[in-house]
Write a protein that holds these residues in place. Structure first.
Motif, PDB file in Angstrom:
ATOM      1  N   CYS A  46     -14.026  -2.079   3.270  1.00 11.27           N
ATOM      2  CA  CYS A  46     -13.990  -1.181   4.436  1.00 11.27           C
ATOM      3  C   CYS A  46     -12.548  -1.065   4.933  1.00 11.27           C
ATOM      4  O   CYS A  46     -11.884  -2.074   5.176  1.00 11.27           O
ATOM      5  CB  CYS A  46     -14.885  -1.727   5.542  1.00 11.27           C
ATOM      6  SG  CYS A  46     -14.940  -0.685   7.021  1.00 11.27           S
ATOM      7  N   ALA A  47     -12.082   0.171   5.079  1.00 14.33           N
ATOM      8  CA  ALA A  47     -10.710   0.411   5.530  1.00 14.33           C
ATOM      9  C   ALA A  47     -10.697   0.897   6.971  1.00 14.33           C
ATOM     10  O   ALA A  47     -11.241   1.964   7.276  1.00 14.33           O
ATOM     11  CB  ALA A  47     -10.034   1.446   4.635  1.00 14.33           C
ATOM     12  N   ASN A  78      -0.101   0.603   7.001  1.00 13.42           N
ATOM     13  CA  ASN A  78      -0.900   0.268   8.188  1.00 13.42           C
ATOM     14  C   ASN A  78      -1.229  -1.215   8.184  1.00 13.42           C
ATOM     15  O   ASN A  78      -2.383  -1.614   8.251  1.00 13.42           O
ATOM     16  CB  ASN A  78      -2.183   1.114   8.199  1.00 13.42           C
ATOM     17  CG  ASN A  78      -2.901   1.038   9.538  1.00 13.42           C
ATOM     18  OD1 ASN A  78      -2.288   0.769  10.556  1.00 13.42           O
ATOM     19  ND2 ASN A  78      -4.195   1.278   9.523  1.00 13.42           N
ATOM     20  N   SER A  79      -0.200  -2.033   8.085  1.00 12.75           N
ATOM     21  CA  SER A  79      -0.369  -3.473   7.929  1.00 12.75           C
ATOM     22  C   SER A  79      -1.015  -4.108   9.160  1.00 12.75           C
ATOM     23  O   SER A  79      -0.670  -3.791  10.298  1.00 12.75           O
ATOM     24  CB  SER A  79       0.992  -4.127   7.676  1.00 12.75           C
ATOM     25  OG  SER A  79       0.874  -5.525   7.615  1.00 12.75           O
ATOM     26  N   PRO A 108      -5.907  -7.910   3.939  1.00 14.99           N
ATOM     27  CA  PRO A 108      -5.177  -7.506   2.724  1.00 14.99           C
ATOM     28  C   PRO A 108      -5.059  -5.990   2.645  1.00 14.99           C
ATOM     29  O   PRO A 108      -5.851  -5.265   3.255  1.00 14.99           O
ATOM     30  CB  PRO A 108      -6.041  -8.062   1.597  1.00 14.99           C
ATOM     31  CG  PRO A 108      -7.421  -8.147   2.174  1.00 14.99           C
ATOM     32  CD  PRO A 108      -7.223  -8.471   3.630  1.00 14.99           C
ATOM     33  N   SER A 109      -4.092  -5.507   1.919  1.00 18.67           N
ATOM     34  CA  SER A 109      -3.959  -4.064   1.725  1.00 18.67           C
ATOM     35  C   SER A 109      -4.971  -3.593   0.689  1.00 18.67           C
ATOM     36  O   SER A 109      -5.384  -4.351  -0.195  1.00 18.67           O
ATOM     37  CB  SER A 109      -2.548  -3.713   1.263  1.00 18.67           C
ATOM     38  OG  SER A 109      -2.322  -4.208  -0.053  1.00 18.67           O
ATOM     39  N   LEU A 110      -5.372  -2.337   0.795  1.00 16.14           N
ATOM     40  CA  LEU A 110      -6.249  -1.755  -0.224  1.00 16.14           C
ATOM     41  C   LEU A 110      -5.589  -1.825  -1.585  1.00 16.14           C
ATOM     42  O   LEU A 110      -6.259  -2.059  -2.612  1.00 16.14           O
ATOM     43  CB  LEU A 110      -6.573  -0.301   0.127  1.00 16.14           C
ATOM     44  CG  LEU A 110      -7.503  -0.079   1.324  1.00 16.14           C
ATOM     45  CD1 LEU A 110      -7.559   1.402   1.673  1.00 16.14           C
ATOM     46  CD2 LEU A 110      -8.904  -0.610   1.044  1.00 16.14           C
ATOM     47  N   GLU A 111      -4.276  -1.637  -1.615  1.00 18.49           N
ATOM     48  CA  GLU A 111      -3.551  -1.682  -2.880  1.00 18.49           C
ATOM     49  C   GLU A 111      -3.695  -3.049  -3.543  1.00 18.49           C
ATOM     50  O   GLU A 111      -3.960  -3.148  -4.737  1.00 18.49           O
ATOM     51  CB  GLU A 111      -2.071  -1.363  -2.659  1.00 18.49           C
ATOM     52  CG  GLU A 111      -1.258  -1.358  -3.945  1.00 18.49           C
ATOM     53  CD  GLU A 111       0.216  -1.130  -3.693  1.00 18.49           C
ATOM     54  OE1 GLU A 111       0.881  -0.563  -4.575  1.00 18.49           O
ATOM     55  OE2 GLU A 111       0.714  -1.521  -2.622  1.00 18.49           O
TER      56      GLU A 111
END
Length: 523
Positions: free
Chosen positions: A11-12, A216-217, A222-225
């Motif tokens: 989920c972002a 958007n840290s 964790p990042s989506l990347e």
């Protein structure tokens, strides 16, 4: 696939606390989230600029490329909404009508829950209702389980409990909640020290893992990347072996995006996670077997960690520093190793040999034999370099801002010690080797070097254990002065190969192949 039927999904958050955004940016953010690998997006209505419920919700939900979680956090629960409670409820009811996939309601606003359930029934909505609780100060044993029970008692489709981790040892409580839940649970600790609560969520049965959009840290998320490129959490299950980097700080580490793809490449069921550890004693007493199968050890713990190992390999014992720990199958004992020593020295040797071969020369024995080896830093990495250089017949001069530590290391390797303040004036003999084993020059303080720039031309080779950035200022200046330069990446890779062998029992040749697949992404 309907995300509500998945065991878990990513989920972002499109909107975050303190950042007011327009509806247009939310729509664009949802598209970016899909492209970056999210399964679901979270939209906080209280973060929308000049929010108009019917108009804005229609735009968001009619343009959603992914399932959407709608939340409306009042100010008294850490959100931005200050209006009448009935207006907040009406906005969530509209979200139900317009097809939101998930609706989040605060436990303190439980009176809204019954209204939303009835509204959902009346409009034949398939959306799932999440009842959540955000707490910062759980201290009493069992208090968390009481909260879990209260959340379940609401009759929610999904429950959510979020804490703030002041120490990584607090995260273990979260893992213990899942067996008591009769409905899907979203649970994590916020903050950098709570990161493993996200990354290990699928192992323990969590419903959501949160991942942030590029740029958007959010600390602890964790990042989506990274979730897509490194962790690939779809592979994680209850049998997954967990390895982690113990360090302070830890965010600079490239270990997760090297080890995890390598586990995948050889079909090994493991995950490697970064862990911001403040207190080694507290950490090791909190996380007994079987939580972790092994560890990498980084700054500043390579020396201190020896006393928490049940056994230490003779090389690591002689060096006085451990960078790898394995929990031995069977008896569960922690065994410490040092893979830094050979990694650093062979990286330097190979660079010298390659240079000699290119010049038509031939090297008999180690090219370090007889050379002056100027070492800056007498910590864990410095000790590994010192013992490695001594084993190759080099003559050592050691500098450290802790003179007693430098003196102790110099005695151990029959070297010379000089005060750190003299380093700036130190004039090496021609053909000397310089090795930086301090954090000087590491991101974010990348504009520093510890030696006088004017002396760099006197060194035959300059090595920097720092690998973030890849080309440190020290290496750039040394290269400009005509010295052979060796990046900390070389040491990082070689020590990681040794760790991989210890972690998995597999041969490092496969690991090397995997490294070349991901090294462009890493550096």
């Amino acid at each position: 696939m309907d995300s509500a039927n998945q065991v878990w999904n990513v989920c972002a958050p499109i909107t975050t606390q303190g950042r007011s955004v327009s509806v247009e940016k939310i729509v664009n953010g949802m598209k970016h989230a899909k492209a970056e690998g999210a399964d679901t997006v979270e939209v906080r209505l209280d973060c929308i600029t000049n929010f108009h419920p019917l108009h804005d919700l229609k735009i968001i939900l009619q343009n959603k490329p992914l399932p959407v979680l709608i939340a409306y956090r009042p100010k008294w629960e850490g959100g931005l909404y200050e209006g009448d409670e009935s207006m907040g409820l009406e906005a969530l009811q509209l979200a139900v009508e317009l097809g939101a996939d998930f609706i989040e309601v605060e436990l303190k606003a439980a009176s809204w829950f019954a209204s939303l359930v009835e509204h959902k029934r009346n409009h034949n909505s398939y959306g799932k209702i999440i009842v959540s609780c955000y707490v910062d100060d759980i201290t009493l044993p069992g208090e968390e389980l009481q909260l879990v029970a209260r959340l379940q008692a609401t009759g929610a489709d999904i429950i959510k409990l979020v804490t703030h981790a002041a120490d990584i040892t607090e995260v273990i409580r979260i893992f213990s909640w899942f067996p008591y839940c009769q409905v899907p649970l979203i649970a994590y600790s916020s903050g950098e020290r709570g990161l493993i609560s996200q990354l290990l969520s699928p192992k323990f049965g969590g419903f959501f893992v949160y991942g942030t959009l590029a740029g958007n840290s959010i600390p602890g998320i964790p990042s989506l990347e990274s979730l897509k490129e490194a962790y690939k959490l779809e592979r994680v299950n209850e049998d997954t072996k967990v390895f982690g980097l113990i360090s302070k700080p830890v965010s600079h580490s490239k270990g997760p995006i090297l080890h995890n793809p390598s586990f995948i490449h050889v079909n090994y069921n493991g995950i490697y996670v970064p862990m911001f550890v403040d207190d080694l004693k507290k950490f090791f007493s909190t996380y007994p077997s079987p939580y972790f199968s092994g560890f990498s050890v980084g700054i500043p713990y390579k020396e201190e960690v020896l006393k928490f190992c049940d056994e230490v390999h003779p090389l690591a014992q002689s060096i006085g520093a451990v960078n790898t720990i394995i929990r031995r199958p069977g008896d569960g004992k922690l065994v410490g190793y040092n893979t830094d020593c050979e990694a650093a020295i062979t990286a330097i040797e190979d660079a010298l040999i390659e240079h000699d071969c290119n010049d038509g020369g031939a090297t008999l024995g180690s090219p370090l034999a007889g050379r002056l080896f100027v070492l800056v830093g007498a910590g864990g990495a410095g000790k590994a370099l010192a013992f490695g250089a001594k084993s190759r017949g080099a003559r050592l001069v050691i500098f450290d801002n802790d003179f007693d530590r430098a003196k102790s290391l110099a005695c151990a390797v029959s070297g010379e010690v000089q005060p750190y303040k003299e380093l700036i004036n130190f004039q090496p003999e021609k053909g000397a080797i310089l090795a930086n084993a301090t954090p000087v020059g590491m991101h974010p303080n990348t504009d520093r070097i510890s030696v006088a720039e004017a002396t760099l031309g006197d060194y035959w080779l300059v090595f920097d254990a720092v690998y973030t950035p890849r080309r440190t200022k020290l290496l750039k200046e040394a290269d400009a002065a005509g010295a052979i330069t060796v990046s900390g990446i070389e040491m990082f890779l070689r020590q990681a190969i040794g760790q991989f062998n210890l972690f998995t029992g597999l041969e490092g040749t496969i690991f090397i192949f995997s490294f070349f697949q991901v090294c462009t992404y890493i550096f």
